[in-house]
Scaffold this motif. Structure first.
Motif, PDB file in Angstrom:
ATOM      1  N   THR A  13       0.834  -1.208   0.000  1.00 19.98           N
ATOM      2  CA  THR A  13       0.000   0.000   0.000  1.00 19.98           C
ATOM      3  C   THR A  13       0.867   1.256   0.000  1.00 19.98           C
ATOM      4  O   THR A  13       0.588   2.223  -0.721  1.00 19.98           O
ATOM      5  CB  THR A  13      -0.921   0.000   1.227  1.00 19.98           C
ATOM      6  OG1 THR A  13      -1.747  -1.171   1.198  1.00 19.98           O
ATOM      7  CG2 THR A  13      -1.801   1.238   1.241  1.00 19.98           C
ATOM      8  N   LYS A  14       1.942   1.246   0.813  1.00 22.72           N
ATOM      9  CA  LYS A  14       2.845   2.394   0.875  1.00 22.72           C
ATOM     10  C   LYS A  14       3.540   2.620  -0.468  1.00 22.72           C
ATOM     11  O   LYS A  14       3.679   3.758  -0.933  1.00 22.72           O
ATOM     12  CB  LYS A  14       3.883   2.180   1.976  1.00 22.72           C
ATOM     13  CG  LYS A  14       3.321   2.235   3.389  1.00 22.72           C
ATOM     14  CD  LYS A  14       4.422   1.949   4.401  1.00 22.72           C
ATOM     15  CE  LYS A  14       3.893   1.951   5.821  1.00 22.72           C
ATOM     16  NZ  LYS A  14       4.960   1.624   6.810  1.00 22.72           N
ATOM     17  N   LEU A  15       3.981   1.550  -1.102  1.00 25.17           N
ATOM     18  CA  LEU A  15       4.661   1.662  -2.403  1.00 25.17           C
ATOM     19  C   LEU A  15       3.721   2.278  -3.453  1.00 25.17           C
ATOM     20  O   LEU A  15       4.128   3.145  -4.232  1.00 25.17           O
ATOM     21  CB  LEU A  15       5.141   0.286  -2.869  1.00 25.17           C
ATOM     22  CG  LEU A  15       6.312  -0.320  -2.097  1.00 25.17           C
ATOM     23  CD1 LEU A  15       6.501  -1.783  -2.472  1.00 25.17           C
ATOM     24  CD2 LEU A  15       7.595   0.461  -2.376  1.00 25.17           C
ATOM     25  N   LYS A  16       2.479   1.831  -3.420  1.00 26.66           N
ATOM     26  CA  LYS A  16       1.504   2.355  -4.370  1.00 26.66           C
ATOM     27  C   LYS A  16       1.232   3.834  -4.117  1.00 26.66           C
ATOM     28  O   LYS A  16       1.153   4.644  -5.058  1.00 26.66           O
ATOM     29  CB  LYS A  16       0.207   1.548  -4.275  1.00 26.66           C
ATOM     30  CG  LYS A  16      -0.849   1.974  -5.283  1.00 26.66           C
ATOM     31  CD  LYS A  16      -2.097   1.100  -5.159  1.00 26.66           C
ATOM     32  CE  LYS A  16      -3.153   1.545  -6.166  1.00 26.66           C
ATOM     33  NZ  LYS A  16      -4.396   0.723  -6.041  1.00 26.66           N
ATOM     34  N   LYS A  17       1.115   4.200  -2.831  1.00 23.89           N
ATOM     35  CA  LYS A  17       0.843   5.597  -2.474  1.00 23.89           C
ATOM     36  C   LYS A  17       1.991   6.504  -2.892  1.00 23.89           C
ATOM     37  O   LYS A  17       1.761   7.617  -3.393  1.00 23.89           O
ATOM     38  CB  LYS A  17       0.594   5.696  -0.974  1.00 23.89           C
ATOM     39  CG  LYS A  17       0.200   7.093  -0.510  1.00 23.89           C
ATOM     40  CD  LYS A  17      -0.081   7.115   0.986  1.00 23.89           C
ATOM     41  CE  LYS A  17      -0.479   8.522   1.435  1.00 23.89           C
ATOM     42  NZ  LYS A  17      -0.740   8.577   2.901  1.00 23.89           N
ATOM     43  N   VAL A  18       3.226   6.072  -2.684  1.00 24.53           N
ATOM     44  CA  VAL A  18       4.391   6.869  -3.071  1.00 24.53           C
ATOM     45  C   VAL A  18       4.380   7.154  -4.569  1.00 24.53           C
ATOM     46  O   VAL A  18       4.650   8.287  -5.006  1.00 24.53           O
ATOM     47  CB  VAL A  18       5.696   6.134  -2.681  1.00 24.53           C
ATOM     48  CG1 VAL A  18       6.898   6.802  -3.339  1.00 24.53           C
ATOM     49  CG2 VAL A  18       5.871   6.134  -1.177  1.00 24.53           C
ATOM     50  N   GLU A  69       1.724   7.147  -6.595  1.00 23.34           N
ATOM     51  CA  GLU A  69       0.608   8.028  -6.924  1.00 23.34           C
ATOM     52  C   GLU A  69       0.948   9.475  -6.591  1.00 23.34           C
ATOM     53  O   GLU A  69       0.656  10.391  -7.388  1.00 23.34           O
ATOM     54  CB  GLU A  69      -0.640   7.579  -6.160  1.00 23.34           C
ATOM     55  CG  GLU A  69      -1.221   6.264  -6.665  1.00 23.34           C
ATOM     56  CD  GLU A  69      -2.369   5.784  -5.805  1.00 23.34           C
ATOM     57  OE1 GLU A  69      -2.565   6.344  -4.694  1.00 23.34           O
ATOM     58  OE2 GLU A  69      -3.082   4.832  -6.215  1.00 23.34           O
ATOM     59  N   GLU A  70       1.560   9.706  -5.428  1.00 24.01           N
ATOM     60  CA  GLU A  70       1.927  11.070  -5.040  1.00 24.01           C
ATOM     61  C   GLU A  70       3.004  11.639  -5.961  1.00 24.01           C
ATOM     62  O   GLU A  70       2.979  12.818  -6.309  1.00 24.01           O
ATOM     63  CB  GLU A  70       2.415  11.074  -3.589  1.00 24.01           C
ATOM     64  CG  GLU A  70       1.316  10.801  -2.579  1.00 24.01           C
ATOM     65  CD  GLU A  70       1.847  10.733  -1.160  1.00 24.01           C
ATOM     66  OE1 GLU A  70       3.100  10.721  -0.996  1.00 24.01           O
ATOM     67  OE2 GLU A  70       1.044  10.695  -0.203  1.00 24.01           O
ATOM     68  N   ASN A  71       3.937  10.805  -6.372  1.00 18.95           N
ATOM     69  CA  ASN A  71       4.975  11.269  -7.282  1.00 18.95           C
ATOM     70  C   ASN A  71       4.387  11.652  -8.640  1.00 18.95           C
ATOM     71  O   ASN A  71       4.759  12.673  -9.226  1.00 18.95           O
ATOM     72  CB  ASN A  71       6.023  10.170  -7.459  1.00 18.95           C
ATOM     73  CG  ASN A  71       7.145  10.588  -8.387  1.00 18.95           C
ATOM     74  OD1 ASN A  71       7.989  11.411  -8.058  1.00 18.95           O
ATOM     75  ND2 ASN A  71       7.156  10.016  -9.585  1.00 18.95           N
ATOM     76  N   ASP A  72       3.459  10.830  -9.128  1.00 18.04           N
ATOM     77  CA  ASP A  72       2.810  11.140 -10.406  1.00 18.04           C
ATOM     78  C   ASP A  72       2.026  12.448 -10.328  1.00 18.04           C
ATOM     79  O   ASP A  72       2.020  13.245 -11.278  1.00 18.04           O
ATOM     80  CB  ASP A  72       1.879  10.003 -10.826  1.00 18.04           C
ATOM     81  CG  ASP A  72       2.643   8.797 -11.354  1.00 18.04           C
ATOM     82  OD1 ASP A  72       3.838   8.965 -11.694  1.00 18.04           O
ATOM     83  OD2 ASP A  72       2.061   7.698 -11.439  1.00 18.04           O
TER      84      ASP A  72
END
Length: 364
Positions: free
Chosen positions: A291-296, A298-301
């Motif tokens: 979940t953390k990897l996915k969130k990082v 998404e925020e970077n994009d």
């Protein structure tokens, strides 16, 4: 005297004056007379050019031999792993490339030799001189093996690397994707190396899936290992968010090219990189880590998209301003071609228009 004439005069050599009395060494053949003592400067120039030529041929031969010997030593591994390994292609005298395809989990392998410019005395001397000024600058013969993976070769998207501590001062400057990570030491990895990982759980998953730590303990590889990284991000920061088709996954191994006497030192290590890549589909992560990897990501994009839109608006504003300026210049050129009376009428009309605008602002 014009500036061009002065330059030509400065570059023009003085006229040759043949001395009336000459008692040095002299060679005569019919009408031909050669007096070596009169050509000392030319002799020094010829020797310098000859030495430069020797340096060029030595450097070219050394670099080509270095690349060919490494490939010949590792070609059996490439032939075993790939259905289509190829020989080197060359770009200049210090850059060599090899491209291989045709293996499960690996779309392609780019092997890139970036050698020191031994063929160019000036560049080579500059590198040597820079080492005395910049203590962190260490020119090396760099070898990079860039494995482009198929999309399903990795069970999860993450950025992870193990790096020789000598490389830490420069690695994040060269790789944008590695700026995502935190640098630390891991008790399971030799103290000679640092681990760069987004989350500790990623490091545990990678090291459990494959005995990489044991592989790094091989004393033969230690002098030549620089870094091994796994990444789902580009090495340079993208200007806009990447689409799913543009995203690539890579395993990148960077080495110092071994000398001719140790060219076999990296064979076993390179051979074991292939089962290491196969193990990436078995890396297990906790649900919260995924979940953390996915969130990082998404925020970077979102951040890249925001900056991309900002840059686009600035470019549009600059284009609009340039268009208005061009329109003003065209109008000024048109007015300048009119008669004095017509120009006076236009100026009077513009003056009245400005007065009306100022009155309207006051009324508001």
């Amino acid at each position: 005297m014009t500036a061009l004439t002065k330059v030509v005069a400065a570059l023009t050599p003085p006229p040759f004056i043949n001395p009336e009395h000459y008692d040095g060494l002299e060679f005569r053949w019919k009408w031909f007379v050669f007096r070596p003592a009169l050509f000392q400067k030319e002799a020094y120039l010829f020797l310098a050019l000859f030495a430069y030529g020797l340096f060029f041929f030595w450097g070219r031969s050394t670099n080509m031999g270095k690349a060919n010997r490494w490939l010949n030593a590792h070609l059996p591994v490439l032939q075993q792993q790939f259905s289509k390994p190829k020989r080197w292609t060359q770009d200049g005298y210090s850059d060599f490339f090899n491209f291989s395809t045709g293996r499960r989990n690996i779309a392609s392998l780019h092997s890139i030799f970036t050698l020191r410019p031994r063929h160019d005395f000036l560049q080579f001397a500059f590198q040597e001189a820079r080492t005395f000024i910049d203590l962190q600058y260490r020119p090396t013969d760099d070898l990079q093996l860039d494995f482009k993976l198929f999309p399903d070769a990795m069970a999860h998207d993450f950025v992870w690397a193990v790096v020789s501590k000598d490389e830490l001062p420069t690695v994040k400057n060269e790789r944008w994707d590695l700026t995502w990570t935190k640098t630390s030491e891991n008790p399971g990895v030799s103290s000679k190396f640092s681990v760069m990982s987004e989350f500790a759980d990623v490091t545990d998953g990678v090291l459990k899936a494959f005995p990489l730590a044991k592989l790094l303990e091989d004393p033969k590889i230690a002098p030549y290992f620089r870094s091994l990284s796994i990444t789902d991000q580009p090495r340079e920061r993208p200007l806009k968010p990447l689409t799913a088709d543009d995203r690539e996954k890579h395993v990148i191994l960077t080495l110092r090219a071994p000398p001719a006497s140790q060219v076999d030192a990296t064979v076993d290590f390179v051979a074991l990189i292939f089962p290491f890549i196969d193990s990436l589909s078995r890396v297990a992560l906790r649900p919260e880590t995924k979940t953390k990897l996915k969130k990082v990501r998404e925020e970077n994009d979102k951040e890249i998209k925001k900056e991309s839109e900002k840059d686009k608006k600035e470019e549009e504003a600059e284009a609009l301003e340039a268009k208005k300026a061009a329109k003003r210049r065209a109008e000024e050129d048109r007015i300048s071609k009119l008669s004095a009376a017509d120009q006076k009428k236009i100026l009077e009309r513009e003056r009245k228009r400005s007065i009306r605008k100022s009155q309207m602002k006051v009324a508001k």
